[in-house]
Design an enzyme around this catalytic site. Sequence first.
Site, PDB file in Angstrom:
ATOM      1  CB  SER A 432      -0.967  -0.001   1.188  1.00  9.99           C
ATOM      2  OG  SER A 432      -0.262  -0.150   2.403  1.00  9.99           O
ATOM      3  CG  HIS A 485      -1.473   4.278   3.758  1.00  4.37           C
ATOM      4  ND1 HIS A 485      -2.735   3.985   4.219  1.00  4.37           N
ATOM      5  CD2 HIS A 485      -0.892   3.083   3.462  1.00  4.37           C
ATOM      6  CE1 HIS A 485      -2.914   2.674   4.195  1.00  4.37           C
ATOM      7  NE2 HIS A 485      -1.808   2.113   3.753  1.00  4.37           N
TER       8      HIS A 485
END
Length: 512
Positions: A432, A485
Amino acid sequence: MQDFRIKLKEIYLPFVVVSICTILFYNLFRWVFDIRLGVIPLKEELLDIWIPFIIPVLPVLIWLRRPIRILKLKDTDRGRSGIRALMIFAIVAPIVISQQYIKKAAFDLVTLENASEIKSHGAEKYFKINNFRVNKDARVDYATARTSGKRNDRLNFFLYLACPFKNAENIWYGVEYNESTGNTGTTTQQNAWFSNFLNYSERNFASYYFQDVSYFEKVGYSDDWDGYMQAIKNANPNAAETQQIILIPKTDEFEERFGDTLLWVFGSFGIGLLVILLLILYSKIDEKALRDFKANKPLKDDDLRAVLNFLNPLGSNGGTAILIFVNIGVFVVMIFSGISFVSPTGTELLDLGGLRKTEVVQGEYWRLFTSIFIHFGFIHLFMNMVGLVFGAILLESILGRIKLILSFIACGVLAGLASIVVHEHTISVGASGAIFGLYGLILAFTVFRIYTIRTRALTWGLLVLYAGVSLVTGFLSDGVDNAAHVGGLLSGFVLGVLLIAFDKENLIKKAG
């Protein structure tokens, strides 16, 4: 009546044949290669549930996707997808249920005088032991927690207790306690819940009656096996796994072990056949599609062929395909090494190459790279691959295959650095951070107008729907590494700015 015959011949009967063949094939495969020969190195949970969910997909897509097209549906794409999904589920249900039946039907009950005789019956699974004693004081234990659910919204506690049988080396009496609760609350609250669970289990075990057993079942290769083995190895790190036998007590009668399993196998299959039949009968026939089908004309919009072309490493989306295959390949290796398909533990992930600050500070810098391709179960992998596809297809035509892959890795490493700076003890895994890096590149190309006006409308929407929503959800949820992230997004944006500064005209040309 003519339409009914056509639908029966061209769609329904092929579906029935494909269904029966798929169910028989998997059950025969499981019986021979797993139960009888024992040559499949996969856990029972994977063979019982997850592979049966995957197996029917190919037969339906290969042999039934063309016949389905002769049906006239209001929403063509959704209608076809819905019918395919129902067909797949109609095959999945009886396969999953039948796994419990064939495992139980494959073995008889072996009666023994004492537990030590089990070693001469290594291929058997069920035992009735006339005389046995258990050394409760020599018990070993292992406690762990796993998450489950689509969004890891369940927190599951497990305590595995193994007590050795007296006068029977390496043979253990297994007792398991488990409890499930919502995956909410702070870390302190969850630790308190875990502590309460352990205290309750210990109190219950203190009065446990070991003789309350009708027969024993030998634990197969499963997550439960891992739990008991970890308990044994906590006391004896040199214990050989292949020599350990773990028996769990059963209080029901052996003849009643099947319950209504066989009835549910045929019942679920019958219900599936009926639903598909009614669905097909309700739908009308597309005459043009029928003529094309009978003439065996090539499909103009073949979903399966489109997917295969997209996943071609030598095609126009080769970089995206390579990244997908690498991530899936690593996950397959994880599964064959015994890692849980749904919810690996932190220790398992760390052993495989997961990222944590302590190890990186000690010189294991390679974890910044390996952790990118390790995932916390199938759902985590699937969600990340969806995000990767949407992001990569907007970049590969501009960056090319090599730059896309290098950008993915660079952003993943920088995202990992951000994670260990913010989190002291968190074990971080997954693509991610690298994927957010790709969205950072998309953001840079959007802000500085590398994309065309039409494409920018799409990229803004994608950035809001994926990156924006994911970040907000991450901040509102526990267990999400938002530092990775944000770090990935910022590193991708900076990388995009650098690329624009050195090669703006060429990027604009490729984007057009």
